[in-house]
Design an enzyme around this catalytic site. Sequence first.
Site, PDB file in Angstrom:
ATOM      1  N   CYS A   1       0.030 -13.656  14.721  1.00  0.00           N
ATOM      2  CA  CYS A   1      -1.188 -13.143  14.091  1.00  0.00           C
ATOM      3  C   CYS A   1      -1.960 -14.287  13.427  1.00  0.00           C
ATOM      4  O   CYS A   1      -2.451 -15.158  14.116  1.00  0.00           O
ATOM      5  CB  CYS A   1      -0.838 -12.030  13.110  1.00  0.00           C
ATOM      6  SG  CYS A   1      -2.243 -10.971  12.734  1.00  0.00           S
TER       7      CYS A   1
ATOM      8  N   HIS B   1       2.902  -8.212  16.221  1.00  0.00           N
ATOM      9  CA  HIS B   1       3.962  -8.482  15.241  1.00  0.00           C
ATOM     10  C   HIS B   1       5.333  -7.997  15.712  1.00  0.00           C
ATOM     11  O   HIS B   1       5.754  -6.900  15.325  1.00  0.00           O
ATOM     12  CB  HIS B   1       3.620  -7.780  13.920  1.00  0.00           C
ATOM     13  CG  HIS B   1       2.474  -8.384  13.192  1.00  0.00           C
ATOM     14  ND1 HIS B   1       2.599  -9.479  12.369  1.00  0.00           N
ATOM     15  CD2 HIS B   1       1.164  -8.051  13.161  1.00  0.00           C
ATOM     16  CE1 HIS B   1       1.417  -9.792  11.855  1.00  0.00           C
ATOM     17  NE2 HIS B   1       0.523  -8.943  12.328  1.00  0.00           N
TER      18      HIS B   1
ATOM     19  N   GLU C   1       8.113  -8.861  14.630  1.00  0.00           N
ATOM     20  CA  GLU C   1       9.004  -8.764  13.462  1.00  0.00           C
ATOM     21  C   GLU C   1       8.946  -7.398  12.800  1.00  0.00           C
ATOM     22  O   GLU C   1       9.799  -7.064  11.988  1.00  0.00           O
ATOM     23  CB  GLU C   1       8.682  -9.878  12.449  1.00  0.00           C
ATOM     24  CG  GLU C   1       7.418  -9.682  11.592  1.00  0.00           C
ATOM     25  CD  GLU C   1       6.127 -10.106  12.273  1.00  0.00           C
ATOM     26  OE1 GLU C   1       6.107 -10.257  13.515  1.00  0.00           O
ATOM     27  OE2 GLU C   1       5.112 -10.285  11.551  1.00  0.00           O
TER      28      GLU C   1
END
EC number: 6.3.5.3
Lengths: 233, 80
Positions: A87, A204, A206
Amino acid sequence: MKSAVLVFPGINRERDMARALKLISGHEPAMVWHAEKSLPVGTDLVVVPGGFSYGDYLRCGAIAARAPVMDAVRKFADGGGLVLGVCNGFQILCESGLLPGVLMRNARLKFICHDVHLRVERSDSPFTRGYNAGQVIRVPVAHGEGNYEADAETLQRLEGDGRVLYRYCSADGIVDEQSNINGAAAGIAGIVSDRGNVLGMMPHPENHVEAIMGCTDGRGLFAGLVEHLGRAA
Amino acid sequence: MKARVTVTLKTGILDPQGKAIEGALKSLGVDGIASVRQGKVFDIEIAGADKAKAEAALKDAADKLLANTVIENYAIEVRG
């Protein structure tokens, strides 16, 4: 896997990233402040997390890209070290010259914050070996400036050299205008450097690593890195 | 000395913000506007009075930070 997560003022995804790295690699990552001039000894992976470094002033990632720690990251990448930017991290890597191109304002000008599907284009990269080529994964995005653009020659080179690792697609893996959430050239969600050791991606991974998150499709990226580094060691 | 650096998008680079402004002007009934491209202006106060030195410093500033030369052009203007 010894990872280092960079911390810039205005970054807000560094703890999500640290949690995912700890969960999957078993090792607590080092948090590295932007003013540091070096990375911890023995670092295997540098992660540039998401957020709004320096409030997105000037251009997204522009000021963070000139921070002292980025010289150390550049040296680390030049030596073949693995760097992952997510990002704002992707924007910072583009601004720092570690990746080509630029992330422009989303084509429809809206901040986009929802799950998207990504097609994994190849599985023979350290950043994708946890997946199969052609596999579709679901991960969240949260950005206003994720519209990847580069000049025609660069785009051709990225495609020709197989450097597009992740592309926006439909749930069944079709890459078309409808699945291209932000207008990125060729639906590009993530690319690697010419040596393949630096990945930048807007989504993302994660944030999809635990059952409580509703999806664990992001785990493959980190698990693949752990496996890659385990073999290299 | 005062100086101004103007940063504009290169031709051919899609400018969604400029397009949105263009659309808004049309809906406001402002006539005669064919297209809009958005850019940035930096007004900079120069220390010292050496114009050539100022120009060199501004070029350095624009190349290193003010403009992303992948997508943007810049123009430097030093006013005595």
